[in-house]
Motif scaffolding. Structure first.
Motif, PDB file in Angstrom:
ATOM      1  N   LEU A 103      -3.892  18.963   6.511  1.00  0.00           N
ATOM      2  CA  LEU A 103      -3.229  19.424   7.732  1.00  0.00           C
ATOM      3  C   LEU A 103      -1.789  19.845   7.459  1.00  0.00           C
ATOM      4  CD1 LEU A 103      -4.682  16.712  10.123  1.00  0.00           C
ATOM      5  CD2 LEU A 103      -5.123  19.167  10.275  1.00  0.00           C
ATOM      6  N   LYS A 104      -1.110  19.106   6.579  1.00  0.00           N
ATOM      7  CA  LYS A 104       0.283  19.464   6.284  1.00  0.00           C
ATOM      8  C   LYS A 104       0.352  20.722   5.420  1.00  0.00           C
ATOM      9  CE  LYS A 104       2.807  15.497   7.606  1.00  0.00           C
ATOM     10  NZ  LYS A 104       3.712  14.387   7.287  1.00  0.00           N
ATOM     11  N   SER A 105      -0.638  20.896   4.552  1.00  0.00           N
ATOM     12  CA  SER A 105      -0.689  22.143   3.779  1.00  0.00           C
ATOM     13  C   SER A 105      -0.862  23.338   4.707  1.00  0.00           C
ATOM     14  CB  SER A 105      -1.859  22.133   2.789  1.00  0.00           C
ATOM     15  OG  SER A 105      -1.673  21.119   1.859  1.00  0.00           O
ATOM     16  N   ALA A 106      -1.516  23.105   5.846  1.00  0.00           N
ATOM     17  CA  ALA A 106      -1.730  24.187   6.822  1.00  0.00           C
ATOM     18  C   ALA A 106      -0.533  24.340   7.751  1.00  0.00           C
ATOM     19  CB  ALA A 106      -2.994  23.912   7.637  1.00  0.00           C
ATOM     20  N   GLY A 107       0.504  23.506   7.574  1.00  0.00           N
ATOM     21  CA  GLY A 107       1.732  23.685   8.343  1.00  0.00           C
ATOM     22  C   GLY A 107       1.993  22.652   9.422  1.00  0.00           C
ATOM     23  N   ALA A 108       1.166  21.607   9.526  1.00  0.00           N
ATOM     24  CA  ALA A 108       1.385  20.591  10.573  1.00  0.00           C
ATOM     25  C   ALA A 108       2.741  19.918  10.378  1.00  0.00           C
ATOM     26  CB  ALA A 108       0.267  19.557  10.537  1.00  0.00           C
ATOM     27  N   ALA A 109       3.453  19.701  11.487  1.00  0.00           N
ATOM     28  CA  ALA A 109       4.768  19.060  11.416  1.00  0.00           C
ATOM     29  C   ALA A 109       4.620  17.553  11.252  1.00  0.00           C
ATOM     30  CB  ALA A 109       5.562  19.370  12.683  1.00  0.00           C
ATOM     31  N   SER A 110       3.615  16.984  11.895  1.00  0.00           N
ATOM     32  CA  SER A 110       3.389  15.552  11.743  1.00  0.00           C
ATOM     33  C   SER A 110       1.903  15.258  11.873  1.00  0.00           C
ATOM     34  CB  SER A 110       4.185  14.731  12.781  1.00  0.00           C
ATOM     35  OG  SER A 110       3.592  14.797  14.052  1.00  0.00           O
ATOM     36  N   VAL A 111       1.488  14.205  11.188  1.00  0.00           N
ATOM     37  CA  VAL A 111       0.092  13.758  11.267  1.00  0.00           C
ATOM     38  C   VAL A 111       0.101  12.260  11.547  1.00  0.00           C
ATOM     39  CG1 VAL A 111      -2.101  13.496  10.059  1.00  0.00           C
ATOM     40  CG2 VAL A 111      -0.718  15.553   9.681  1.00  0.00           C
ATOM     41  N   PRO A 129       1.966   7.687   1.630  1.00  0.00           N
ATOM     42  CA  PRO A 129       0.934   8.400   2.402  1.00  0.00           C
ATOM     43  C   PRO A 129       1.431   9.740   2.930  1.00  0.00           C
ATOM     44  CG  PRO A 129       1.731   6.457   3.601  1.00  0.00           C
ATOM     45  CD  PRO A 129       2.475   6.489   2.312  1.00  0.00           C
ATOM     46  N   ALA A 130       0.501  10.688   3.066  1.00  0.00           N
ATOM     47  CA  ALA A 130       0.844  11.998   3.633  1.00  0.00           C
ATOM     48  C   ALA A 130       0.927  11.922   5.150  1.00  0.00           C
ATOM     49  CB  ALA A 130      -0.198  13.034   3.209  1.00  0.00           C
ATOM     50  N   PHE A 131       0.341  10.875   5.744  1.00  0.00           N
ATOM     51  CA  PHE A 131       0.440  10.733   7.201  1.00  0.00           C
ATOM     52  C   PHE A 131       1.756  10.056   7.567  1.00  0.00           C
ATOM     53  CE2 PHE A 131      -0.699   6.283   6.820  1.00  0.00           C
ATOM     54  CZ  PHE A 131      -1.648   6.238   5.801  1.00  0.00           C
ATOM     55  N   ASP A 132       2.171  10.243   8.818  1.00  0.00           N
ATOM     56  CA  ASP A 132       3.484   9.747   9.240  1.00  0.00           C
ATOM     57  C   ASP A 132       3.430   8.354   9.833  1.00  0.00           C
ATOM     58  OD1 ASP A 132       5.423  12.269   9.109  1.00  0.00           O
ATOM     59  OD2 ASP A 132       3.413  12.910   9.658  1.00  0.00           O
ATOM     60  N   ASP A 143       0.832  -1.210   0.000  1.00  0.00           N
ATOM     61  CA  ASP A 143       0.000   0.000   0.000  1.00  0.00           C
ATOM     62  C   ASP A 143       0.866   1.260   0.000  1.00  0.00           C
ATOM     63  OD1 ASP A 143      -2.088  -1.701   0.056  1.00  0.00           O
ATOM     64  OD2 ASP A 143      -2.839  -1.142   2.037  1.00  0.00           O
ATOM     65  N   CYS A 144       1.855   1.311   0.909  1.00  0.00           N
ATOM     66  CA  CYS A 144       2.695   2.515   1.012  1.00  0.00           C
ATOM     67  C   CYS A 144       3.655   2.638  -0.162  1.00  0.00           C
ATOM     68  CB  CYS A 144       3.455   2.525   2.335  1.00  0.00           C
ATOM     69  SG  CYS A 144       2.363   2.675   3.770  1.00  0.00           S
ATOM     70  N   ALA A 145       4.074   1.479  -0.748  1.00  0.00           N
ATOM     71  CA  ALA A 145       4.982   1.531  -1.896  1.00  0.00           C
ATOM     72  C   ALA A 145       4.259   2.093  -3.114  1.00  0.00           C
ATOM     73  CB  ALA A 145       5.520   0.128  -2.194  1.00  0.00           C
ATOM     74  N   ARG A 146       2.979   1.760  -3.247  1.00  0.00           N
ATOM     75  CA  ARG A 146       2.208   2.196  -4.411  1.00  0.00           C
ATOM     76  C   ARG A 146       1.863   3.670  -4.328  1.00  0.00           C
ATOM     77  NH1 ARG A 146      -1.873  -0.917  -3.620  1.00  0.00           N
ATOM     78  NH2 ARG A 146      -0.874  -2.737  -4.460  1.00  0.00           N
ATOM     79  N   HIS A 147       1.647   4.128  -3.118  1.00  0.00           N
ATOM     80  CA  HIS A 147       1.173   5.509  -2.942  1.00  0.00           C
ATOM     81  C   HIS A 147       1.704   6.013  -1.603  1.00  0.00           C
ATOM     82  CE1 HIS A 147      -1.764   8.760  -3.606  1.00  0.00           C
ATOM     83  NE2 HIS A 147      -1.760   8.810  -2.299  1.00  0.00           N
TER      84      HIS A 147
END
Ligand SMILES: [Zn+2]
Ligand SMILES: [Zn+2]
Length: 256
Positions: A223-231, A74-77, A68-72
């Motif tokens: 959330l990251k576009s708004a500046g979040a350091a981690s999600v 993720p924006a979450f950590d 899953d992560c190799a294909r796409h």
């Protein structure tokens, strides 16, 4: 709304003192919790040493890389899950979401709180809890947002801030239950927004089930576009198979 909070606290305190029946086997249990046997049955696969993807918690089996992560990417950590979306834990999700037993959210939040406290690496100390918002149609249908009920109870247990307004839905979107992975990704694209700057903040997004990860990915992008350091994603259940294998399933995490 303050009286609702007081009522909730009172109910929780009262329940914790009363002998009650287990939510799964109807055996004896304390305070609306599962009995010891069912607690172990629900959480045992997550506590086993089977290798998992360190990001999305997918069971890897004989694979070295998470498909899953190799294909796409993720924006979450990172994801923390309380149990696998498999019997008997799937029944608890069904009761919460389909049978609308919103009172079980507290017990489920307890299972997730245990998983968060056991997680290594640990959830950042400053993390703020945010539920994935439901669609208006789902709230009208159920009368509540399951993710918000769990997040509110979890925040109280972990003594973390609860900020439901940090993630908003920009439109109603479509019900994802019958969609495959690619269609799910398209349907949640730019679906969520964050109304304020979050410079350097650590955000923990609470949801019920992680299936393809498309919803959590879309929320994390906002959330990251708004500046979040981690999600981080805090979910009750993780589907144990790859997203492709889940395409044919009625999406447990998408009944929103
Ligand atoms: Zn039981
Ligand atoms: Zn993964």
């Amino acid at each position: 709304m303050a009286y609702l909070h007081v009522l909730r606290e009172f109910t929780h305190t009262l329940l914790a003192r009363l002998p009650a029946v287990c939510g799964l086997c109807q055996g004896s249990a304390r305070g609306g919790q599962l009995c010891r046997y069912c607690h172990q049955a629900v959480t045992q696969t997550m506590l086993s040493s089977a290798p998992r993807c360190p990001v999305c918690q997918l069971v890897l089996g004989r694979r070295n890389v998470c498909p899953d992560c190799a294909r796409h990417t993720p924006a979450f950590d990172r994801v923390i899950a309380a149990f696998d979306y498999a019997a008997p834990g799937d029944l608890l999700i069904h009761r919460l979401k389909v049978q609308r037993q919103f009172t079980s959210a507290s017990m489920l939040a307890g299972l997730l709180a245990d998983a968060v406290q056991a997680s290594r690496p640990a959830l950042p100390a400053q993390a703020v809890l945010v539920p994935v918002p439901s669609s208006r149609a789902a709230i009208l249908r159920r009368g509540f947002n399951p993710a918000a009920e769990v997040a509110h109870s979890l925040a109280r247990r972990l003594q973390r801030p609860y900020r439901p307004g940090l993630v908003l839905r920009r439109r109603e979107g479509v019900k994802q239950a019958q969609l495959g992975r690619a269609a799910r990704m398209r349907s949640v694209q730019a679906l969520y927004g964050c109304p304020q700057r979050l410079q350097g903040a650590h955000i923990a997004v609470v949801d019920d089930v992680l299936t393809t990860g498309s919803t959590l990915h879309s929320v994390a992008q906002a959330l990251k576009s708004a500046g979040a350091a981690s999600v981080w994603g805090l979910v009750l259940a993780r589907t144990p198979s790859s997203a492709d294998a889940c395409e044919a399933l009625p999406g447990p995490g998408s009944l929103r």
